[in-house]
Design an enzyme around this catalytic site. Structure first.
Site, PDB file in Angstrom:
ATOM      1  N   LYS A  87      -1.020  11.257   6.359  1.00  0.00           N
ATOM      2  CA  LYS A  87      -0.614  10.138   7.241  1.00  0.00           C
ATOM      3  C   LYS A  87       0.128   9.075   6.437  1.00  0.00           C
ATOM      4  O   LYS A  87       1.199   8.599   6.835  1.00  0.00           O
ATOM      5  CB  LYS A  87      -1.889   9.565   7.895  1.00  0.00           C
ATOM      6  CG  LYS A  87      -1.743   8.267   8.643  1.00  0.00           C
ATOM      7  CD  LYS A  87      -2.420   7.059   7.976  1.00  0.00           C
ATOM      8  CE  LYS A  87      -3.795   7.205   7.442  1.00  0.00           C
ATOM      9  NZ  LYS A  87      -4.331   6.059   6.722  1.00  0.00           N
TER      10      LYS A  87
ATOM     11  N   LYS B  23       0.834  -1.216   0.000  1.00  0.00           N
ATOM     12  CA  LYS B  23       0.000   0.000   0.000  1.00  0.00           C
ATOM     13  C   LYS B  23       0.865   1.261   0.000  1.00  0.00           C
ATOM     14  O   LYS B  23       0.534   2.268  -0.632  1.00  0.00           O
ATOM     15  CB  LYS B  23      -0.940  -0.039   1.209  1.00  0.00           C
ATOM     16  CG  LYS B  23      -1.781   1.207   1.408  1.00  0.00           C
ATOM     17  CD  LYS B  23      -2.825   1.441   0.317  1.00  0.00           C
ATOM     18  CE  LYS B  23      -3.579   2.749   0.557  1.00  0.00           C
ATOM     19  NZ  LYS B  23      -4.551   3.041  -0.481  1.00  0.00           N
TER      20      LYS B  23
HETATM   21  P1  NAP Z   1     -13.233   7.696   7.702  1.00  0.00           P
HETATM   22  O1  NAP Z   1     -14.426   8.088   6.922  1.00  0.00           O
HETATM   23  O2  NAP Z   1     -12.639   8.673   8.659  1.00  0.00           O
HETATM   24  O3  NAP Z   1     -13.578   6.334   8.458  1.00  0.00           O
HETATM   25  C1  NAP Z   1     -12.894   5.857   9.565  1.00  0.00           C
HETATM   26  C2  NAP Z   1     -13.921   5.469  10.585  1.00  0.00           C
HETATM   27  O4  NAP Z   1     -13.268   4.828  11.674  1.00  0.00           O
HETATM   28  C3  NAP Z   1     -14.653   6.697  11.150  1.00  0.00           C
HETATM   29  O5  NAP Z   1     -16.054   6.490  11.045  1.00  0.00           O
HETATM   30  C4  NAP Z   1     -14.182   6.752  12.578  1.00  0.00           C
HETATM   31  O6  NAP Z   1     -15.135   7.182  13.516  1.00  0.00           O
HETATM   32  C5  NAP Z   1     -13.835   5.309  12.863  1.00  0.00           C
HETATM   33  N1  NAP Z   1     -12.865   5.221  13.945  1.00  0.00           N
HETATM   34  C6  NAP Z   1     -11.660   5.830  14.033  1.00  0.00           C
HETATM   35  N2  NAP Z   1     -11.068   5.504  15.186  1.00  0.00           N
HETATM   36  C7  NAP Z   1     -11.915   4.685  15.826  1.00  0.00           C
HETATM   37  C8  NAP Z   1     -11.864   4.031  17.068  1.00  0.00           C
HETATM   38  N3  NAP Z   1     -10.799   4.169  17.868  1.00  0.00           N
HETATM   39  N4  NAP Z   1     -12.915   3.272  17.432  1.00  0.00           N
HETATM   40  C9  NAP Z   1     -13.971   3.151  16.611  1.00  0.00           C
HETATM   41  N5  NAP Z   1     -14.090   3.736  15.421  1.00  0.00           N
HETATM   42  C10 NAP Z   1     -13.055   4.498  15.041  1.00  0.00           C
HETATM   43  O7  NAP Z   1     -12.046   7.268   6.715  1.00  0.00           O
HETATM   44  P2  NAP Z   1     -12.109   6.379   5.387  1.00  0.00           P
HETATM   45  O8  NAP Z   1     -12.020   7.262   4.215  1.00  0.00           O
HETATM   46  O9  NAP Z   1     -13.207   5.389   5.487  1.00  0.00           O
HETATM   47  O10 NAP Z   1     -10.679   5.668   5.481  1.00  0.00           O
HETATM   48  C11 NAP Z   1     -10.443   4.606   6.379  1.00  0.00           C
HETATM   49  C12 NAP Z   1      -9.014   4.086   6.172  1.00  0.00           C
HETATM   50  O11 NAP Z   1      -8.870   3.612   4.833  1.00  0.00           O
HETATM   51  C13 NAP Z   1      -7.917   5.139   6.372  1.00  0.00           C
HETATM   52  O12 NAP Z   1      -6.788   4.553   6.947  1.00  0.00           O
HETATM   53  C14 NAP Z   1      -7.625   5.598   4.954  1.00  0.00           C
HETATM   54  O13 NAP Z   1      -6.304   6.087   4.834  1.00  0.00           O
HETATM   55  C15 NAP Z   1      -7.822   4.307   4.190  1.00  0.00           C
HETATM   56  N6  NAP Z   1      -8.226   4.449   2.784  1.00  0.00           N
HETATM   57  C16 NAP Z   1      -9.159   5.350   2.400  1.00  0.00           C
HETATM   58  C17 NAP Z   1      -9.514   5.446   1.063  1.00  0.00           C
HETATM   59  C18 NAP Z   1     -10.535   6.448   0.589  1.00  0.00           C
HETATM   60  O14 NAP Z   1     -10.569   6.715  -0.627  1.00  0.00           O
HETATM   61  N7  NAP Z   1     -11.387   6.993   1.434  1.00  0.00           N
HETATM   62  C19 NAP Z   1      -8.917   4.617   0.117  1.00  0.00           C
HETATM   63  C20 NAP Z   1      -7.996   3.673   0.528  1.00  0.00           C
HETATM   64  C21 NAP Z   1      -7.651   3.600   1.877  1.00  0.00           C
HETATM   65  P3  NAP Z   1     -15.713   8.676  13.543  1.00  0.00           P
HETATM   66  O15 NAP Z   1     -16.891   8.585  12.637  1.00  0.00           O
HETATM   67  O16 NAP Z   1     -16.055   8.923  14.953  1.00  0.00           O
HETATM   68  O17 NAP Z   1     -14.631   9.571  13.018  1.00  0.00           O
END
Ligand code: NAP
Length: 303
Positions: free
Chosen positions: A256, A188
Site C-alpha cells: 500500500k 513517511k
Molecule cells: P494492523 O495490525 O492491521 O492494525 C490496524 C488496526 O486498525 C486493526 O486492528 C484493524 O481492525 C483496525 N481497523 C482497520 N480499519 C478499521 C475501521 N474502519 N474501523 C475500526 N478499526 C479499523 O496494522 P498495524 O501494523 O498496526 O499498522 C497500522 C498502520 O500503521 C498502517 O497504515 C501501517 O502501514 C502503519 N505502520 C505500521 C508499522 C508496523 O511496523 N507495523 C510501522 C509504521 C507504520 P481489525 O483488527 O478488524 O483488522
C-alpha cells in the site's frame, strides 16, 4: 520518552491532567501506542473493528466505545491508527465517523500511513468546522511502538502541532514537523522509498550469502558494524534466520505504501525505477503468492 509529568506541564489547556484521549485502531501498532498514553495518565476511550483487540487496553482501564462517532463524543483528542486509506476515510467521514461526534475545538491525529491528499482533506474539513487535525505517521516498527521509540513525521498547522507535541512525545523519541497538512505523509513516503531499498537489499544479501556458503549470522554481525548497516537489516534478518515471518509490518501495508509513494512521485513527474521494481516484487508476494499477512521480511519467500 517524555514522563507523564513532563507531558502535562507543557500542555496549555484546562483539564489537561485528565485529558480524554480517543484511540481508533488497536492492531500491531495502535494497541501498544494507546497503552503508553494511558500509562502517562490520560483517560482512554477505544474502538477497533475487531473488538477483541481492545481487550487488553480495557482490562487496563480503557473504556470501549461502539463506533468512531462515540469515541469522538467522549474525547478531547482522537488518534487513529488503522490500516489503509479507505479505513481512514471510513473512520473520519463514515456514517458513524469521527466527524459526526467530535466537538468544536477538539483535535484529530491520524497516525496511519495514508495518502497526503487524504490528510489534506481531513485537515480542510476540520478547519472548516472549527476542529484541528494533524497527520502523524510513524517509523520504527512494532518494536518502536512497544518501546515508545517511534519516529513521528507530522503535518498540520503550527499551533496544533505545538499543542499536541507533548502527547506525541509520549509515543516517540523523535518528532519532526514538516509543514502543512499532508507533509507528514510525504515524509513517511520518503521513508518508505528508502525502506524499499533496504528490504530488497537485505533479501538479496541473504540469498547471496547462503549461495556463497557463508555463515549468515557471521555476515550479519560483520555488516552491522560497517557501511551496509541499517535498521531493516538489524531487525528483520534475525527474524528471517529463525524462519519467523510474523508481522512486524504487514507486507500488504508496505505494498500500500509503495503504491502511494509511486503515485505521488508520478504526480511530481518522477520515475522512481528502483522503487517501482520493489513494488513489483511485493506485488508478487502479496497479490500472486497470497503472503500479504506475513511481515515484510517474507519477501525472501518469493525467490
Ligand atoms: P494492523 O495490525 O492491521 O492494525 C490496524 C488496526 O486498525 C486493526 O486492528 C484493524 O481492525 C483496525 N481497523 C482497520 N480499519 C478499521 C475501521 N474502519 N474501523 C475500526 N478499526 C479499523 O496494522 P498495524 O501494523 O498496526 O499498522 C497500522 C498502520 O500503521 C498502517 O497504515 C501501517 O502501514 C502503519 N505502520 C505500521 C508499522 C508496523 O511496523 N507495523 C510501522 C509504521 C507504520 P481489525 O483488527 O478488524 O483488522
Amino acid at each position: 520518552m517524555a514522563s507523564a509529568a513532563g507531558t502535562r506541564a507543557k500542555l496549555t489547556w484546562k483539564g489537561v491532567d485528565s485529558m480524554r484521549i480517543g484511540w481508533i485502531g488497536t492492531g500491531v501498532m495502535g494497541a501498544a501506542m494507546a497503552q503508553h498514553l494511558m500509562t502517562a495518565g490520560h483517560q482512554l476511550v477505544v474502538y477497533n473493528r475487531t473488538k477483541a483487540k481492545t481487550d487488553g487496553l480495557v482490562a487496563n482501564g480503557a473504556t470501549w466505545a461502539a463506533d468512531p462517532q462515540a469515541v469522538a463524543q467522549q474525547s478531547d483528542v482522537v488518534f487513529t491508527m488503522v490500516g489503509f486509506p479507505k479505513d481512514v476515510e471510513e473512520v473520519y467521514f463514515g456514517e458513524h465517523g469521527i466527524f459526526k461526534g467530535l466537538a468544536e475545538g477538539k483535535t484529530v491525529i491520524d497516525m496511519t500511513t495514508s495518502q497526503p491528499k487524504l490528510a489534506a482533506k481531513i485537515a480542510a474539513y476540520a478547519e472548516e468546522h472549527g476542529r484541528h487535525a494533524l497527520d502523524a505517521p510513524v517509523s520504527g516498527g512494532d518494536i518502536g511502538a512497544k518501546n515508545a521509540t517511534l519516529t513521528i513525521m507530522v503535518g498540520g498547522d503550527d499551533a496544533t502541532y505545538a499543542a499536541m507535541l507533548p502527547l506525541l512525545n509520549v509515543l516517540g523519541h523523535k518528532v519532526n514537523h514538516f509543514g502543512a497538512a499532508g507533509t507528514g505523509q510525504h515524509a513517511k513516503m520518503a521513508n518508505q522509498i528508502m525502506i524499499a531499498g533496504t528490504m530488497t537489499g537485505l533479501t538479496e544479501m541473504l540469498l547471496y550469502t547462503k549461495a556463497a556458503g557463508l555463515d549468515p549470522e557471521k555476515v550479519l554481525a560483520t555488516l552491522s558494524s560497517g557501511g551496509a548497516d541499517n535498521w531493516s537489516m538489524d531487525n528483520y534478518v534475525p527474524r528471517i534466520l529463525k524462519d519467523d515471518y510474523t508481522p512486524g509490518f504487514f507486507a500488504r501495508h508496505f505494498l500500500k505504501d509503495l503504491r502511494i509513494a509511486l503515485s505521488e512521485a508520478d504526480s511530481m513527474g518522477l520515475d522512481l525505477v528502483a522503487t517501482a521494481q520493489a513494488k513489483r516484487l511485493y506485488e508478487v508476494m502479496v497479490d500472486v503468492k497470497g503472503l500479504g499477512d506475513q511481515g515484510t521480511q517474507g519477501l525472501i519467500n518469493i525467490y
